[in-house]
Scaffold this active site. Structure first.
Site, PDB file in Angstrom:
ATOM      1  CD  GLU A   1     -17.727  32.051 -41.749  1.00 57.11           C
ATOM      2  OE1 GLU A   1     -18.209  31.055 -42.319  1.00 57.11           O
ATOM      3  OE2 GLU A   1     -16.586  32.481 -41.977  1.00 57.11           O
TER       4      GLU A   1
ATOM      5  CB  CYS B   1      -7.358  21.740 -53.030  1.00 59.54           C
ATOM      6  SG  CYS B   1      -7.377  19.953 -52.788  1.00 59.54           S
TER       7      CYS B   1
ATOM      8  CB  CYS C   1      -1.011  19.167 -57.486  1.00 63.00           C
ATOM      9  SG  CYS C   1      -2.533  18.236 -57.191  1.00 63.00           S
TER      10      CYS C   1
ATOM     11  CB  CYS D   1      -0.981  22.653 -53.689  1.00 67.13           C
ATOM     12  SG  CYS D   1      -1.646  22.273 -52.056  1.00 67.13           S
TER      13      CYS D   1
ATOM     14  CB  CYS E   1      -0.622  16.094 -51.014  1.00 64.85           C
ATOM     15  SG  CYS E   1      -2.298  15.710 -51.556  1.00 64.85           S
TER      16      CYS E   1
END
Length: 354
Positions: free
Chosen positions: A53, A205, A212, A215, A221
């Site tokens: 991270e 995205c 889309c 998705c 959305c």
DNA sequence: GATGCGTGGAG
DNA sequence: TCTCCAAGCAT
């Protein structure tokens, strides 16, 4: 939003759909323990999650890859890393950028050993007290290693939510709204959900492309009904000025090159450099650091976050190196053992080294 | 809250 | 070539 038409309350994010998508499409990453691994009793190692991270902050997965493997090889545990000199960590971090991360990485390893007996804390509140760990990283580690039900909001999630809500303000000006939208739906599988949303942002995205039709949260959305690529609204970009300077590559009669350590704070702090002039907004005449027969090796251009740098590179053989005391002389064949940021690798290359 | 802080890859 | 950007943090 004062002149916008009133909107209905948004449809909550469908966490179950996101998890179902993740179970089918999770990317395999070196530091990731996927749902299948989890089913076989394999759990995420907080040290590895933390290391990945920190490296991934503002950095692409592709760039992190070999650095992550190298660090894990050299320092398999947080105690190993804490016991290492900072200088060795900086050598290995060289080229990855944002060098405060490396200094904080080392400070954090020492803090984990001193304050937590070498065991990484797993609560986001405790993680947040450690150097180099901010809201995103604390939440990510807590979710991924212990399924703490916290919202993990990185740049990907900012974009996903900004599009989902068709946010008309930059995400950084709506942090509470974005975090709250995610926090409201964090499921039991908090770690998978966090990684799923980030994967969704990295693949479906994406910044310049929104698939889309693929998705899992397309039904609720708002962005997809308009134009998803309109979001997130971009904050005004500051212009990037140019600064000018000179860099000096000095070699002794054995061919070794003169290097020194940069200042304790500021740009490229505590990293290794060739001697340089000040970097100024205007071009200035060169003042060579020692008298010698200097050769001009051309110009190096390097772009930092907030300015662009043009360096004129000069090289010379220094007959009496005794007057140079602050630094050291390095074998040009062993520059990989030096903590040289990319800009100074360019300088050395311009002078015919590396 | 705005600013400082790297780099290499994609389009 | 140039623009934009990538899993942010510290001050």
């Amino acid at each position: 939003m004062s002149n916008a038409a009133p909107q209905q309350n948004p449809v909550p994010l469908d966490a179950a759909a996101v998890l179902a998508w993740y179970d089918r499409h999770a990317r395999t990453l070196p530091w990731r323990v996927g749902p299948a691994d989890r089913a076989r009793g394999i759990t995420a190692d907080p040290y590895r999650v933390w290391l990945s991270e920190i490296m991934l902050q503002q950095t692409t997965v592709a760039a992190v890859g070999r650095y992550y493997a190298r660090f894990l090889h050299l320092w398999p545990t947080v105690a190993d890393l804490a016991a290492s000199p900072l200088e060795a960590v900086l050598v290995e971090w060289a080229g990855l950028g944002y060098y405060a991360r490396a200094r904080n990485l080392h400070a954090c390893a020492k803090a984990v050993v001193e304050r937590f007996g070498g065991r990484f804390p797993t609560s986001s509140a405790e993680l947040l007290t450690l150097p180099g760990i901010g809201p995103y990283t604390a939440a990510a580690i807590a979710a991924i290693t212990g399924d703490e039900r916290v919202a993990v909001v990185d740049g990907n999630v900012d974009r996903v939510v900004a599009r989902y809500l068709a946010l008309e303000v930059p995400a950084r000006d709506a942090k509470d709204l974005v975090r709250g939208t995610v926090q409201a739906v964090v499921p039991e599988r908090a770690g998978d959900f966090a990684q799923a949303l980030m994967d969704l942002g990295a693949t479906i995205c994406a910044p310049r492309n929104a698939s889309c039709m693929l998705c899992p949260i397309q039904p609720g959305c708002r962005g997809t009904k308009l134009d998803p690529l309109l979001y997130p609204v971009k904050p005004e970009k500051a212009d990037r000025p140019t600064r000018y300077g000179h860099a000096f590559v000095m070699r002794d009669t054995d061919g070794d090159v003169y290097l020194q350590t940069r200042a304790e704070k500021g740009l490229l702090a505590q990293m290794t450099e060739t001697p340089v002039s000040d970097w100024t907004p205007d071009k200035r005449a060169v003042v060579h650091p020692v008298a010698s027969d200097w050769r001009y090796d051309g110009q190096v251009v390097h772009v930092f976050t907030h300015f662009r740098l043009e360096l004129d590179v000069w090289s010379a053989v220094v007959a009496d190196p005794a007057e140079l005391k602050a630094g050291w002389w390095a074998d040009p064949r062993e520059l990989d053992a030096e903590a040289l940021p990319s800009v100074f690798r360019k300088v050395l290359a311009a002078a015919g080294l590396q």
